[in-house]
Design a protein around this motif. Structure first.
Motif, PDB file in Angstrom:
ATOM      1  N   SER A  76       0.829  -1.211   0.000  1.00 40.27           N
ATOM      2  CA  SER A  76       0.000   0.000   0.000  1.00 40.27           C
ATOM      3  C   SER A  76       0.864   1.262   0.000  1.00 40.27           C
ATOM      4  N   ILE A  77       1.775   1.300  -0.976  1.00 40.24           N
ATOM      5  CA  ILE A  77       2.639   2.467  -1.137  1.00 40.24           C
ATOM      6  C   ILE A  77       2.364   3.121  -2.484  1.00 40.24           C
ATOM      7  N   GLY A  78       2.665   4.411  -2.576  1.00 43.31           N
ATOM      8  CA  GLY A  78       2.705   5.114  -3.848  1.00 43.31           C
ATOM      9  C   GLY A  78       4.127   5.557  -4.087  1.00 43.31           C
ATOM     10  N   MET A  79       4.593   5.474  -5.343  1.00 42.95           N
ATOM     11  CA  MET A  79       5.992   5.772  -5.642  1.00 42.95           C
ATOM     12  C   MET A  79       6.090   6.784  -6.766  1.00 42.95           C
ATOM     13  N   VAL A  80       6.910   7.811  -6.560  1.00 38.30           N
ATOM     14  CA  VAL A  80       7.177   8.817  -7.593  1.00 38.30           C
ATOM     15  C   VAL A  80       8.679   8.826  -7.854  1.00 38.30           C
ATOM     16  N   PHE A  81       9.051   8.661  -9.136  1.00 36.03           N
ATOM     17  CA  PHE A  81      10.454   8.567  -9.518  1.00 36.03           C
ATOM     18  C   PHE A  81      10.932   9.873 -10.150  1.00 36.03           C
ATOM     19  N   GLN A  82      12.257  10.002 -10.283  1.00 31.77           N
ATOM     20  CA  GLN A  82      12.837  11.192 -10.889  1.00 31.77           C
ATOM     21  C   GLN A  82      12.453  11.310 -12.361  1.00 31.77           C
ATOM     22  N   ASP A  83      12.364  10.178 -13.066  1.00 32.37           N
ATOM     23  CA  ASP A  83      12.118  10.220 -14.509  1.00 32.37           C
ATOM     24  C   ASP A  83      10.628  10.088 -14.861  1.00 32.37           C
ATOM     25  N   TYR A  84       9.766  10.301 -13.865  1.00 29.80           N
ATOM     26  CA  TYR A  84       8.299  10.316 -14.023  1.00 29.80           C
ATOM     27  C   TYR A  84       7.728   8.918 -14.274  1.00 29.80           C
ATOM     28  N   ALA A  85       8.368   8.124 -15.186  1.00 28.29           N
ATOM     29  CA  ALA A  85       7.928   6.757 -15.479  1.00 28.29           C
ATOM     30  C   ALA A  85       6.476   6.703 -15.951  1.00 28.29           C
ATOM     31  N   LEU A  86       6.049   7.706 -16.713  1.00 26.60           N
ATOM     32  CA  LEU A  86       4.713   7.685 -17.302  1.00 26.60           C
ATOM     33  C   LEU A  86       4.731   6.815 -18.559  1.00 26.60           C
ATOM     34  N   PHE A  87       3.591   6.201 -18.868  1.00 23.03           N
ATOM     35  CA  PHE A  87       3.485   5.378 -20.068  1.00 23.03           C
ATOM     36  C   PHE A  87       3.268   6.297 -21.263  1.00 23.03           C
ATOM     37  N   PRO A  88       4.200   6.346 -22.216  1.00 23.49           N
ATOM     38  CA  PRO A  88       4.086   7.309 -23.318  1.00 23.49           C
ATOM     39  C   PRO A  88       2.920   7.056 -24.260  1.00 23.49           C
ATOM     40  N   HIS A  89       2.440   5.800 -24.334  1.00 29.35           N
ATOM     41  CA  HIS A  89       1.364   5.450 -25.266  1.00 29.35           C
ATOM     42  C   HIS A  89      -0.026   5.632 -24.659  1.00 29.35           C
ATOM     43  N   LEU A  90      -0.090   5.992 -23.372  1.00 31.80           N
ATOM     44  CA  LEU A  90      -1.380   6.220 -22.709  1.00 31.80           C
ATOM     45  C   LEU A  90      -1.615   7.707 -22.520  1.00 31.80           C
ATOM     46  N   THR A  91      -2.872   8.123 -22.554  1.00 30.42           N
ATOM     47  CA  THR A  91      -3.199   9.512 -22.267  1.00 30.42           C
ATOM     48  C   THR A  91      -2.928   9.808 -20.799  1.00 30.42           C
ATOM     49  N   ILE A  92      -2.969  11.074 -20.449  1.00 35.70           N
ATOM     50  CA  ILE A  92      -2.749  11.459 -19.052  1.00 35.70           C
ATOM     51  C   ILE A  92      -3.821  10.832 -18.166  1.00 35.70           C
ATOM     52  N   GLY A  93      -5.063  10.883 -18.603  1.00 33.00           N
ATOM     53  CA  GLY A  93      -6.136  10.272 -17.820  1.00 33.00           C
ATOM     54  C   GLY A  93      -5.917   8.783 -17.627  1.00 33.00           C
ATOM     55  N   GLU A  94      -5.452   8.102 -18.692  1.00 31.59           N
ATOM     56  CA  GLU A  94      -5.199   6.667 -18.597  1.00 31.59           C
ATOM     57  C   GLU A  94      -4.003   6.379 -17.701  1.00 31.59           C
ATOM     58  N   ASN A  95      -2.996   7.234 -17.740  1.00 33.91           N
ATOM     59  CA  ASN A  95      -1.852   7.060 -16.845  1.00 33.91           C
ATOM     60  C   ASN A  95      -2.283   7.157 -15.389  1.00 33.91           C
ATOM     61  N   ILE A  96      -3.056   8.184 -15.060  1.00 37.01           N
ATOM     62  CA  ILE A  96      -3.482   8.383 -13.675  1.00 37.01           C
ATOM     63  C   ILE A  96      -4.360   7.229 -13.202  1.00 37.01           C
ATOM     64  N   GLY A  97      -5.215   6.736 -14.103  1.00 38.20           N
ATOM     65  CA  GLY A  97      -6.153   5.684 -13.718  1.00 38.20           C
ATOM     66  C   GLY A  97      -5.607   4.281 -13.845  1.00 38.20           C
ATOM     67  N   PHE A  98      -4.342   4.134 -14.258  1.00 37.93           N
ATOM     68  CA  PHE A  98      -3.798   2.806 -14.553  1.00 37.93           C
ATOM     69  C   PHE A  98      -3.883   1.872 -13.350  1.00 37.93           C
ATOM     70  N   GLY A  99      -3.462   2.344 -12.194  1.00 39.89           N
ATOM     71  CA  GLY A  99      -3.494   1.494 -11.006  1.00 39.89           C
ATOM     72  C   GLY A  99      -4.897   1.111 -10.595  1.00 39.89           C
ATOM     73  N   LEU A 100      -5.850   1.983 -10.855  1.00 38.66           N
ATOM     74  CA  LEU A 100      -7.244   1.695 -10.528  1.00 38.66           C
ATOM     75  C   LEU A 100      -7.793   0.619 -11.456  1.00 38.66           C
ATOM     76  N   VAL A 101      -7.413   0.667 -12.734  1.00 36.14           N
ATOM     77  CA  VAL A 101      -7.832  -0.371 -13.686  1.00 36.14           C
ATOM     78  C   VAL A 101      -7.271  -1.714 -13.248  1.00 36.14           C
ATOM     79  N   GLU A 102      -5.991  -1.720 -12.840  1.00 29.70           N
ATOM     80  CA  GLU A 102      -5.355  -2.960 -12.388  1.00 29.70           C
ATOM     81  C   GLU A 102      -6.068  -3.547 -11.176  1.00 29.70           C
ATOM     82  N   ARG A 103      -6.650  -2.676 -10.351  1.00 33.16           N
ATOM     83  CA  ARG A 103      -7.373  -3.124  -9.153  1.00 33.16           C
ATOM     84  C   ARG A 103      -8.850  -3.372  -9.439  1.00 33.16           C
ATOM     85  N   LYS A 104      -9.217  -3.288 -10.724  1.00 31.51           N
ATOM     86  CA  LYS A 104     -10.580  -3.576 -11.180  1.00 31.51           C
ATOM     87  C   LYS A 104     -11.629  -2.659 -10.538  1.00 31.51           C
TER      88      LYS A 104
END
Length: 357
Positions: A76-104
Protein backbone atom coordinates in the motif's frame (compact mmCIF):
# COMPACT_ATOMS: atom_id res chain seq x y z
CA UNK A 1 -2.44 7.67 7.38
CA UNK A 2 0.09 5.16 8.68
CA UNK A 3 3.51 5.45 10.22
CA UNK A 4 6.62 3.68 8.96
CA UNK A 5 9.06 1.97 11.35
CA UNK A 6 12.50 0.58 10.57
CA UNK A 7 13.94 -1.62 13.32
CA UNK A 8 17.64 -2.44 12.97
CA UNK A 9 17.39 -2.47 9.17
CA UNK A 10 20.64 -3.20 7.31
CA UNK A 11 21.50 -3.85 3.71
CA UNK A 12 24.70 -5.45 2.44
CA UNK A 13 25.78 -5.68 -1.19
CA UNK A 14 28.49 -8.32 -0.99
CA UNK A 15 31.14 -6.92 1.33
CA UNK A 16 29.74 -3.38 1.09
CA UNK A 17 27.39 -2.25 3.85
CA UNK A 18 25.02 0.29 2.25
CA UNK A 19 22.83 0.76 5.36
CA UNK A 20 23.96 0.06 8.94
CA UNK A 21 21.36 -1.20 11.44
CA UNK A 22 18.99 1.72 10.89
CA UNK A 23 16.31 2.61 13.44
CA UNK A 24 13.78 5.17 12.23
CA UNK A 25 10.13 6.07 12.71
CA UNK A 26 8.25 8.18 10.19
CA UNK A 27 5.20 9.60 11.94
CA UNK A 28 1.71 9.39 10.46
CA UNK A 29 1.03 12.29 8.04
CA UNK A 30 4.65 13.46 8.34
CA UNK A 31 6.85 14.64 5.48
CA UNK A 32 10.26 13.17 6.27
CA UNK A 33 13.26 13.66 4.00
CA UNK A 34 16.28 11.38 3.74
CA UNK A 35 19.06 13.82 2.89
CA UNK A 36 22.67 13.13 2.06
CA UNK A 37 25.36 12.85 -0.63
CA UNK A 38 25.53 10.13 -3.26
CA UNK A 39 26.30 6.76 -1.72
CA UNK A 40 25.06 7.62 1.77
CA UNK A 41 22.33 4.94 1.75
CA UNK A 42 19.26 7.15 1.37
CA UNK A 43 17.95 5.61 -1.87
CA UNK A 44 18.66 2.08 -0.63
CA UNK A 45 16.64 2.89 2.51
CA UNK A 46 13.74 4.18 0.41
CA UNK A 47 13.84 1.14 -1.85
CA UNK A 48 13.73 -1.15 1.20
CA UNK A 49 10.62 0.67 2.42
CA UNK A 50 9.13 0.26 -1.06
CA UNK A 51 9.99 -3.43 -1.23
CA UNK A 52 12.30 -3.18 -4.24
CA UNK A 53 15.30 -4.17 -2.09
CA UNK A 54 15.11 -6.75 0.68
CA UNK A 55 16.88 -5.94 3.98
CA UNK A 56 19.82 -8.12 4.94
CA UNK A 57 18.70 -7.78 8.56
CA UNK A 58 16.02 -6.01 10.58
CA UNK A 59 12.29 -5.43 10.35
CA UNK A 60 10.08 -2.97 8.45
CA UNK A 61 6.57 -2.03 9.52
CA UNK A 62 3.89 0.09 7.83
CA UNK A 63 0.88 0.96 9.93
CA UNK A 64 2.00 -1.55 12.54
CA UNK A 65 2.09 -4.44 10.03
CA UNK A 66 5.33 -6.28 9.31
CA UNK A 67 5.99 -5.84 5.57
CA UNK A 68 9.65 -6.88 5.57
CA UNK A 69 9.13 -9.77 3.15
CA UNK A 70 6.11 -8.45 1.26
CA UNK A 71 6.44 -7.45 -2.42
CA UNK A 72 5.84 -3.78 -3.36
CA UNK A 73 2.31 -4.34 -4.68
CA UNK A 74 1.18 -5.61 -1.26
CA UNK A 75 2.58 -2.70 0.80
CA UNK A 76 0.00 0.00 0.00
CA UNK A 77 2.64 2.47 -1.14
CA UNK A 78 2.70 5.11 -3.85
CA UNK A 79 5.99 5.77 -5.64
CA UNK A 80 7.18 8.82 -7.59
CA UNK A 81 10.45 8.57 -9.52
CA UNK A 82 12.84 11.19 -10.89
CA UNK A 83 12.12 10.22 -14.51
CA UNK A 84 8.30 10.32 -14.02
CA UNK A 85 7.93 6.76 -15.48
CA UNK A 86 4.71 7.69 -17.30
CA UNK A 87 3.48 5.38 -20.07
CA UNK A 88 4.09 7.31 -23.32
CA UNK A 89 1.36 5.45 -25.27
CA UNK A 90 -1.38 6.22 -22.71
CA UNK A 91 -3.20 9.51 -22.27
CA UNK A 92 -2.75 11.46 -19.05
CA UNK A 93 -6.14 10.27 -17.82
CA UNK A 94 -5.20 6.67 -18.60
CA UNK A 95 -1.85 7.06 -16.85
CA UNK A 96 -3.48 8.38 -13.67
CA UNK A 97 -6.15 5.68 -13.72
CA UNK A 98 -3.80 2.81 -14.55
CA UNK A 99 -3.49 1.49 -11.01
CA UNK A 100 -7.24 1.69 -10.53
CA UNK A 101 -7.83 -0.37 -13.69
CA UNK A 102 -5.36 -2.96 -12.39
CA UNK A 103 -7.37 -3.12 -9.15
CA UNK A 104 -10.58 -3.58 -11.18
CA UNK A 105 -12.20 -0.39 -9.86
CA UNK A 106 -15.46 0.30 -11.80
CA UNK A 107 -14.94 2.53 -14.87
CA UNK A 108 -17.29 5.28 -13.68
CA UNK A 109 -15.45 5.57 -10.37
CA UNK A 110 -12.12 5.71 -12.20
CA UNK A 111 -13.39 8.64 -14.27
CA UNK A 112 -14.50 10.51 -11.16
CA UNK A 113 -11.20 9.87 -9.39
CA UNK A 114 -9.12 10.98 -12.39
CA UNK A 115 -11.13 14.20 -12.61
CA UNK A 116 -10.60 14.82 -8.88
CA UNK A 117 -6.86 14.32 -9.16
CA UNK A 118 -6.49 16.52 -12.23
CA UNK A 119 -8.19 19.28 -10.25
CA UNK A 120 -5.90 18.61 -7.30
CA UNK A 121 -2.75 18.99 -9.42
CA UNK A 122 -4.26 21.98 -11.23
CA UNK A 123 -4.24 20.38 -14.69
CA UNK A 124 -7.96 19.81 -15.33
CA UNK A 125 -7.69 20.18 -19.11
CA UNK A 126 -4.97 17.60 -19.94
CA UNK A 127 -6.81 14.28 -19.56
CA UNK A 128 -6.72 13.52 -23.30
CA UNK A 129 -3.14 14.65 -23.89
CA UNK A 130 -0.06 12.43 -23.92
CA UNK A 131 3.01 12.77 -21.67
CA UNK A 132 5.16 14.11 -24.53
CA UNK A 133 2.79 17.07 -24.82
CA UNK A 134 3.42 18.23 -21.24
CA UNK A 135 6.33 20.07 -19.61
CA UNK A 136 8.59 18.34 -17.10
CA UNK A 137 6.82 19.98 -14.16
CA UNK A 138 3.42 18.97 -15.49
CA UNK A 139 4.58 15.39 -16.01
CA UNK A 140 5.84 15.26 -12.45
CA UNK A 141 2.46 16.41 -11.15
CA UNK A 142 0.80 13.69 -13.22
CA UNK A 143 3.23 11.11 -11.78
CA UNK A 144 2.21 12.25 -8.30
CA UNK A 145 -1.50 11.98 -9.17
CA UNK A 146 -0.96 8.43 -10.45
CA UNK A 147 0.89 7.47 -7.24
CA UNK A 148 -1.99 8.60 -5.02
CA UNK A 149 -4.91 7.56 -7.28
CA UNK A 150 -5.56 4.49 -5.11
CA UNK A 151 -4.82 6.19 -1.77
CA UNK A 152 -1.61 4.61 -0.41
CA UNK A 153 -0.71 4.41 3.24
CA UNK A 154 2.70 5.86 2.43
CA UNK A 155 3.99 8.02 -0.43
CA UNK A 156 7.63 7.51 -1.44
CA UNK A 157 9.49 9.98 -3.66
CA UNK A 158 12.97 9.37 -5.04
CA UNK A 159 14.67 12.61 -6.23
CA UNK A 160 11.41 13.54 -8.03
CA UNK A 161 12.53 17.08 -8.96
CA UNK A 162 16.10 16.31 -9.99
CA UNK A 163 15.43 16.58 -13.74
CA UNK A 164 13.78 20.03 -13.54
CA UNK A 165 15.43 23.42 -13.94
CA UNK A 166 15.90 25.61 -10.86
CA UNK A 167 12.81 27.79 -11.29
CA UNK A 168 10.52 24.85 -11.96
CA UNK A 169 12.08 22.89 -9.09
CA UNK A 170 11.36 25.72 -6.64
CA UNK A 171 7.77 25.95 -7.86
CA UNK A 172 7.26 22.19 -7.62
CA UNK A 173 8.68 22.07 -4.09
CA UNK A 174 5.85 24.30 -2.90
CA UNK A 175 3.21 22.48 -4.95
CA UNK A 176 4.22 19.00 -3.77
CA UNK A 177 4.33 20.16 -0.16
CA UNK A 178 0.92 21.80 -0.44
CA UNK A 179 -0.63 18.63 -1.91
CA UNK A 180 1.01 16.46 0.77
CA UNK A 181 -0.35 18.68 3.54
CA UNK A 182 -3.80 18.80 1.94
CA UNK A 183 -3.97 15.00 1.80
CA UNK A 184 -2.16 14.49 5.14
CA UNK A 185 -0.31 11.57 3.59
CA UNK A 186 2.75 10.03 5.24
CA UNK A 187 5.65 10.83 2.92
CA UNK A 188 9.29 9.74 2.70
CA UNK A 189 11.29 11.87 0.29
CA UNK A 190 14.86 11.37 -0.93
CA UNK A 191 17.10 14.22 -2.09
CA UNK A 192 20.70 15.44 -2.02
CA UNK A 193 19.50 19.07 -2.22
CA UNK A 194 19.59 20.63 1.25
CA UNK A 195 17.49 23.65 0.22
CA UNK A 196 14.80 21.32 -1.05
CA UNK A 197 14.86 19.33 2.19
CA UNK A 198 14.66 22.43 4.39
CA UNK A 199 11.83 23.92 2.32
CA UNK A 200 9.59 20.86 2.24
CA UNK A 201 10.16 18.73 5.34
CA UNK A 202 8.64 18.33 8.77
CA UNK A 203 11.81 16.49 9.76
CA UNK A 204 15.08 15.65 8.02
CA UNK A 205 17.25 12.58 8.47
CA UNK A 206 20.78 13.55 7.39
CA UNK A 207 22.55 10.37 6.27
CA UNK A 208 26.25 9.65 5.92
CA UNK A 209 27.94 6.33 5.29
CA UNK A 210 24.73 4.34 5.69
CA UNK A 211 23.87 5.87 9.05
CA UNK A 212 21.68 8.74 10.25
CA UNK A 213 23.93 11.51 11.58
CA UNK A 214 21.05 13.69 12.78
CA UNK A 215 17.26 13.45 12.74
CA UNK A 216 15.49 16.70 13.55
CA UNK A 217 13.39 19.58 12.28
CA UNK A 218 14.82 21.70 9.44
CA UNK A 219 15.38 24.59 11.85
CA UNK A 220 17.33 22.44 14.32
CA UNK A 221 19.34 20.76 11.58
CA UNK A 222 20.42 24.18 10.31
CA UNK A 223 20.81 26.07 13.58
CA UNK A 224 22.08 23.28 15.84
CA UNK A 225 23.96 20.66 13.80
CA UNK A 226 25.35 17.88 15.98
CA UNK A 227 28.38 17.08 13.81
CA UNK A 228 30.79 18.76 11.46
CA UNK A 229 29.37 16.70 8.59
CA UNK A 230 25.81 17.94 9.18
CA UNK A 231 26.94 21.56 9.59
CA UNK A 232 28.99 21.38 6.39
CA UNK A 233 26.43 19.52 4.27
CA UNK A 234 23.37 21.60 5.15
CA UNK A 235 24.01 25.15 3.93
CA UNK A 236 27.14 27.31 3.96
CA UNK A 237 29.16 27.41 7.18
CA UNK A 238 32.42 28.71 8.64
CA UNK A 239 34.62 26.56 10.88
CA UNK A 240 37.16 27.67 13.47
CA UNK A 241 39.25 24.92 15.05
CA UNK A 242 40.03 25.34 18.72
CA UNK A 243 40.18 23.99 22.25
CA UNK A 244 37.50 24.12 24.92
CA UNK A 245 39.20 26.38 27.45
CA UNK A 246 36.54 26.97 30.06
CA UNK A 247 32.93 27.59 31.04
CA UNK A 248 31.56 30.91 32.26
CA UNK A 249 28.44 29.26 33.66
CA UNK A 250 26.46 30.60 30.71
CA UNK A 251 28.83 30.11 27.77
CA UNK A 252 31.62 27.80 26.67
CA UNK A 253 34.98 29.49 26.13
CA UNK A 254 36.90 28.32 23.06
CA UNK A 255 40.49 29.27 22.28
CA UNK A 256 41.16 29.45 18.53
CA UNK A 257 44.18 30.70 16.53
CA UNK A 258 42.01 33.67 15.54
CA UNK A 259 41.21 34.57 19.15
CA UNK A 260 39.03 33.60 22.10
CA UNK A 261 35.31 33.18 21.38
CA UNK A 262 32.23 32.36 23.44
CA UNK A 263 29.50 29.95 22.38
CA UNK A 264 26.40 28.37 23.96
CA UNK A 265 27.40 25.75 26.53
CA UNK A 266 27.91 22.12 25.60
CA UNK A 267 27.27 19.50 28.24
CA UNK A 268 29.33 16.49 27.17
CA UNK A 269 32.75 17.92 26.34
CA UNK A 270 35.66 18.13 28.78
CA UNK A 271 37.89 21.16 29.27
CA UNK A 272 40.86 20.80 26.95
CA UNK A 273 38.87 18.91 24.30
CA UNK A 274 39.56 19.72 20.66
CA UNK A 275 36.41 21.31 19.21
CA UNK A 276 35.14 23.13 16.13
CA UNK A 277 33.13 26.35 16.25
CA UNK A 278 30.59 26.57 13.41
CA UNK A 279 29.08 29.92 12.38
CA UNK A 280 26.77 30.55 9.43
CA UNK A 281 27.88 33.30 6.98
CA UNK A 282 24.68 35.32 7.41
CA UNK A 283 25.41 35.62 11.14
CA UNK A 284 28.66 37.50 10.55
CA UNK A 285 28.71 41.32 10.38
CA UNK A 286 31.23 44.13 10.24
CA UNK A 287 31.53 46.04 13.53
CA UNK A 288 32.93 49.61 13.62
CA UNK A 289 35.99 50.20 15.80
CA UNK A 290 34.94 51.17 19.32
CA UNK A 291 31.45 49.77 18.89
CA UNK A 292 30.12 48.10 22.04
CA UNK A 293 30.74 44.37 21.85
CA UNK A 294 28.80 42.99 24.81
CA UNK A 295 27.29 39.65 23.82
CA UNK A 296 29.36 39.47 20.62
CA UNK A 297 32.47 37.70 19.46
CA UNK A 298 34.77 39.92 17.38
CA UNK A 299 37.86 39.13 15.31
CA UNK A 300 40.15 41.36 13.29
CA UNK A 301 40.76 40.46 9.69
CA UNK A 302 41.29 41.58 6.12
CA UNK A 303 38.85 41.35 3.20
CA UNK A 304 40.37 39.23 0.42
CA UNK A 305 37.45 38.50 -1.95
CA UNK A 306 34.07 40.02 -2.75
CA UNK A 307 31.44 38.48 -5.06
CA UNK A 308 27.95 39.71 -5.87
CA UNK A 309 25.02 37.32 -6.40
CA UNK A 310 21.93 39.46 -6.80
CA UNK A 311 20.53 39.96 -3.33
CA UNK A 312 23.73 39.04 -1.48
CA UNK A 313 27.32 40.26 -1.32
CA UNK A 314 29.77 37.54 -0.29
CA UNK A 315 32.97 38.68 1.42
CA UNK A 316 35.89 36.41 2.34
CA UNK A 317 37.80 37.69 5.38
CA UNK A 318 41.15 36.25 6.49
CA UNK A 319 41.57 36.22 10.28
CA UNK A 320 44.62 35.59 12.53
CA UNK A 321 45.87 32.03 12.32
CA UNK A 322 45.23 31.85 8.58
CA UNK A 323 41.56 30.84 8.52
CA UNK A 324 39.12 32.54 6.18
CA UNK A 325 35.51 33.33 7.06
CA UNK A 326 32.70 33.86 4.57
CA UNK A 327 30.22 36.68 5.25
CA UNK A 328 26.87 37.21 3.53
CA UNK A 329 25.70 40.83 3.50
CA UNK A 330 22.34 42.09 2.26
CA UNK A 331 21.66 45.48 0.65
CA UNK A 332 22.02 48.27 3.21
CA UNK A 333 24.40 46.37 5.48
CA UNK A 334 27.89 47.69 6.17
CA UNK A 335 30.54 46.35 3.76
CA UNK A 336 34.25 46.99 3.33
CA UNK A 337 36.65 47.07 0.40
CA UNK A 338 39.01 44.39 -0.87
CA UNK A 339 42.27 44.68 1.03
CA UNK A 340 40.83 46.72 3.90
CA UNK A 341 41.30 45.74 7.53
CA UNK A 342 37.99 45.11 9.30
CA UNK A 343 36.54 43.84 12.53
CA UNK A 344 33.96 41.12 12.08
CA UNK A 345 31.71 39.64 14.71
CA UNK A 346 28.69 37.57 15.56
CA UNK A 347 26.33 37.28 18.49
CA UNK A 348 27.54 34.80 21.08
CA UNK A 349 24.39 32.69 20.70
CA UNK A 350 24.91 32.26 16.95
CA UNK A 351 27.92 29.92 17.13
CA UNK A 352 27.76 26.16 17.67
CA UNK A 353 30.48 24.08 19.37
CA UNK A 354 31.00 20.68 17.79
CA UNK A 355 33.18 18.00 19.34
CA UNK A 356 35.65 16.00 17.29
CA UNK A 357 34.25 12.70 16.06
Amino acid sequence: MSNVVLEGVSRHFGDVVAVHSLNLEVRASEFLTLLGPSGCGKTTTLRMIAGFVEPTAGRLLIGGNDVTRLPPQKRSIGMVFQDYALFPHLTIGENIGFGLVERKVPRDRIGVRVTELLELIRLPEVAQRYPSELSGGQQQRVALARAIAFPPQVLLMDEPLGALDLKMRETMQLELRQIQQQLAITTVYVTHDQTEAITMSDRIAVMNGGRIEQLDTPNRIYEAPNSRFVADFVGKVNFLEGTLAGDTGTYAVVETPAGRVLCPRVGNLAIGAAVTVAVRPERLHLWPEGDGIAGRNTLDGKIEVQTFSGNLLHQVVRVPGGSTLLMESRPGESVGRIGSSVRIGWNVGDGVVIGKA
